[in-house]
Design a protein around this motif. Sequence first.
Motif, PDB file in Angstrom:
ATOM      1  N   GLU A 277      28.794  38.358  65.992  1.00  0.00           N
ATOM      2  CA  GLU A 277      29.522  37.561  66.971  1.00  0.00           C
ATOM      3  C   GLU A 277      29.675  36.114  66.539  1.00  0.00           C
ATOM      4  OE1 GLU A 277      25.234  37.126  67.635  1.00  0.00           O
ATOM      5  OE2 GLU A 277      26.557  38.855  67.350  1.00  0.00           O
ATOM      6  N   ALA A 278      28.822  35.645  65.628  1.00  0.00           N
ATOM      7  CA  ALA A 278      28.877  34.254  65.171  1.00  0.00           C
ATOM      8  C   ALA A 278      29.755  34.079  63.943  1.00  0.00           C
ATOM      9  CB  ALA A 278      27.463  33.750  64.870  1.00  0.00           C
ATOM     10  N   PHE A 279      30.238  35.194  63.368  1.00  0.00           N
ATOM     11  CA  PHE A 279      31.098  35.087  62.193  1.00  0.00           C
ATOM     12  C   PHE A 279      32.543  34.923  62.646  1.00  0.00           C
ATOM     13  CE2 PHE A 279      33.642  36.374  58.589  1.00  0.00           C
ATOM     14  CZ  PHE A 279      32.990  35.760  57.530  1.00  0.00           C
ATOM     15  N   ARG A 280      33.141  33.798  62.302  1.00  0.00           N
ATOM     16  CA  ARG A 280      34.499  33.502  62.747  1.00  0.00           C
ATOM     17  C   ARG A 280      35.514  34.146  61.803  1.00  0.00           C
ATOM     18  NH1 ARG A 280      30.499  31.193  65.798  1.00  0.00           N
ATOM     19  NH2 ARG A 280      31.363  29.740  67.282  1.00  0.00           N
ATOM     20  N   VAL A 281      36.412  34.941  62.370  1.00  0.00           N
ATOM     21  CA  VAL A 281      37.441  35.607  61.572  1.00  0.00           C
ATOM     22  C   VAL A 281      38.758  34.886  61.767  1.00  0.00           C
ATOM     23  CG1 VAL A 281      38.695  37.761  61.169  1.00  0.00           C
ATOM     24  CG2 VAL A 281      36.279  37.827  61.794  1.00  0.00           C
ATOM     25  N   SER A 282      39.437  34.579  60.657  1.00  0.00           N
ATOM     26  CA  SER A 282      40.752  33.953  60.703  1.00  0.00           C
ATOM     27  C   SER A 282      41.584  34.532  59.562  1.00  0.00           C
ATOM     28  CB  SER A 282      40.635  32.428  60.557  1.00  0.00           C
ATOM     29  OG  SER A 282      40.385  32.073  59.210  1.00  0.00           O
ATOM     30  N   ALA A 283      42.793  34.015  59.403  1.00  0.00           N
ATOM     31  CA  ALA A 283      43.679  34.522  58.353  1.00  0.00           C
ATOM     32  C   ALA A 283      43.069  34.350  56.965  1.00  0.00           C
ATOM     33  CB  ALA A 283      45.029  33.806  58.428  1.00  0.00           C
ATOM     34  N   SER A 284      42.173  33.370  56.808  1.00  0.00           N
ATOM     35  CA  SER A 284      41.612  33.093  55.479  1.00  0.00           C
ATOM     36  C   SER A 284      40.517  34.074  55.065  1.00  0.00           C
ATOM     37  CB  SER A 284      41.054  31.664  55.437  1.00  0.00           C
ATOM     38  OG  SER A 284      39.992  31.509  56.359  1.00  0.00           O
ATOM     39  N   ASN A 285      39.969  34.825  56.015  1.00  0.00           N
ATOM     40  CA  ASN A 285      38.891  35.751  55.642  1.00  0.00           C
ATOM     41  C   ASN A 285      39.056  37.157  56.212  1.00  0.00           C
ATOM     42  OD1 ASN A 285      38.077  35.603  58.348  1.00  0.00           O
ATOM     43  ND2 ASN A 285      36.494  34.083  57.943  1.00  0.00           N
ATOM     44  N   ALA A 286      40.148  37.378  56.963  1.00  0.00           N
ATOM     45  CA  ALA A 286      40.323  38.663  57.644  1.00  0.00           C
ATOM     46  C   ALA A 286      40.375  39.838  56.678  1.00  0.00           C
ATOM     47  CB  ALA A 286      41.585  38.628  58.506  1.00  0.00           C
ATOM     48  N   ALA A 287      41.042  39.659  55.539  1.00  0.00           N
ATOM     49  CA  ALA A 287      41.158  40.754  54.571  1.00  0.00           C
ATOM     50  C   ALA A 287      39.788  41.132  54.022  1.00  0.00           C
ATOM     51  CB  ALA A 287      42.095  40.363  53.437  1.00  0.00           C
ATOM     52  N   ALA A 288      38.958  40.126  53.732  1.00  0.00           N
ATOM     53  CA  ALA A 288      37.615  40.393  53.211  1.00  0.00           C
ATOM     54  C   ALA A 288      36.763  41.092  54.263  1.00  0.00           C
ATOM     55  CB  ALA A 288      36.953  39.090  52.770  1.00  0.00           C
ATOM     56  N   VAL A 289      36.860  40.649  55.505  1.00  0.00           N
ATOM     57  CA  VAL A 289      36.090  41.272  56.578  1.00  0.00           C
ATOM     58  C   VAL A 289      36.498  42.735  56.743  1.00  0.00           C
ATOM     59  CG1 VAL A 289      35.644  41.250  59.066  1.00  0.00           C
ATOM     60  CG2 VAL A 289      35.675  39.104  57.792  1.00  0.00           C
ATOM     61  N   ALA A 290      37.800  43.012  56.638  1.00  0.00           N
ATOM     62  CA  ALA A 290      38.278  44.382  56.776  1.00  0.00           C
ATOM     63  C   ALA A 290      37.704  45.279  55.678  1.00  0.00           C
ATOM     64  CB  ALA A 290      39.805  44.411  56.734  1.00  0.00           C
ATOM     65  N   LEU A 291      37.611  44.766  54.450  1.00  0.00           N
ATOM     66  CA  LEU A 291      37.026  45.545  53.362  1.00  0.00           C
ATOM     67  C   LEU A 291      35.537  45.777  53.587  1.00  0.00           C
ATOM     68  CD1 LEU A 291      38.719  44.161  50.113  1.00  0.00           C
ATOM     69  CD2 LEU A 291      38.864  46.480  51.044  1.00  0.00           C
ATOM     70  N   ILE A 292      34.849  44.766  54.078  1.00  0.00           N
ATOM     71  CA  ILE A 292      33.425  44.919  54.379  1.00  0.00           C
ATOM     72  C   ILE A 292      33.223  46.006  55.435  1.00  0.00           C
ATOM     73  CG2 ILE A 292      31.428  43.799  55.452  1.00  0.00           C
ATOM     74  CD1 ILE A 292      31.787  42.840  52.654  1.00  0.00           C
ATOM     75  N   ASP A 293      34.093  46.014  56.437  1.00  0.00           N
ATOM     76  CA  ASP A 293      33.975  47.009  57.497  1.00  0.00           C
ATOM     77  C   ASP A 293      34.242  48.427  56.997  1.00  0.00           C
ATOM     78  OD1 ASP A 293      33.263  45.180  59.424  1.00  0.00           O
ATOM     79  OD2 ASP A 293      35.304  44.908  60.190  1.00  0.00           O
ATOM     80  N   ARG A 294      34.999  48.555  55.914  1.00  0.00           N
ATOM     81  CA  ARG A 294      35.306  49.878  55.368  1.00  0.00           C
ATOM     82  C   ARG A 294      34.364  50.228  54.214  1.00  0.00           C
ATOM     83  NH1 ARG A 294      40.688  47.843  55.654  1.00  0.00           N
ATOM     84  NH2 ARG A 294      40.844  47.823  53.386  1.00  0.00           N
ATOM     85  N   TRP A 295      33.110  49.856  54.344  1.00  0.00           N
ATOM     86  CA  TRP A 295      32.177  49.988  53.229  1.00  0.00           C
ATOM     87  C   TRP A 295      31.957  51.435  52.798  1.00  0.00           C
ATOM     88  CZ3 TRP A 295      27.525  52.576  54.065  1.00  0.00           C
ATOM     89  CH2 TRP A 295      27.159  52.783  55.395  1.00  0.00           C
TER      90      TRP A 295
END
Length: 224
Positions: free
Chosen positions: A20-38
């Motif tokens: 909940e403390a990790f802020r997602v924006s256009a600059s990191n959304a792609a990386a977060v999506a890959l992490i979620d698809r581990w």
Amino acid sequence: MSAQIPLGLALPKRPARGREAFRVSASNAAAVALIDRWRSWPNGLLTLTGPEGAGKTHLAHVWAGETGAERVAAATLDPADPPALVAAGAAAVEDADRIGGDARAEAALFHLINLARAEGAALLITGRGAPQSWPIRMPDLASRLAGAMSASLEPPDEALIADLLAKHFHDRGLQVDEGVLRFLGRRIERSAAAAAATVARLDEAALDAGRRITLPFVKEVTGL
């Protein structure tokens, strides 16, 4: 005006590391999506890269919490470590860009990559810059890292800078007006490190002066 916690108290500075403390924006959304698809990482391996303070450690912490992964600094890796790390089913190795030339750590990381692949464990490896630029001396390890799927945390945009400022103020037990966040978000350097340094500077100045962090005070301290 938002209430602020009184200054002058010796409050613990504990960075929030949860999802909940990790802020997602256009600059990191792609990386977060890959992490979620581990579960779909090729060979179970992903390298997570980005500049200092971009959120690699935070995201690795989030991923470890969701997968049960062990987290370890690459520089501390020992050739005897991989079996125990792989036994957990997932592992996160941080700051792999800093082990270039350390034959022991390089050998341990190479062994860990191979063992994780053989056992079907997931492995997240973080570092600054592209893996191809890491000063790894072991050719086989360099090849493994260069060939892995990679996620990159880009420099933060204005929205993310404002969110990072809010997080750093919160971590220090401080609340500030939205106007302060907007003012700083539009003027400071677009980097996570600058956001952290700016909040630290304002916190220290406010404690020294016994004042609250208002917009006039921010302008006075920063000269922006």
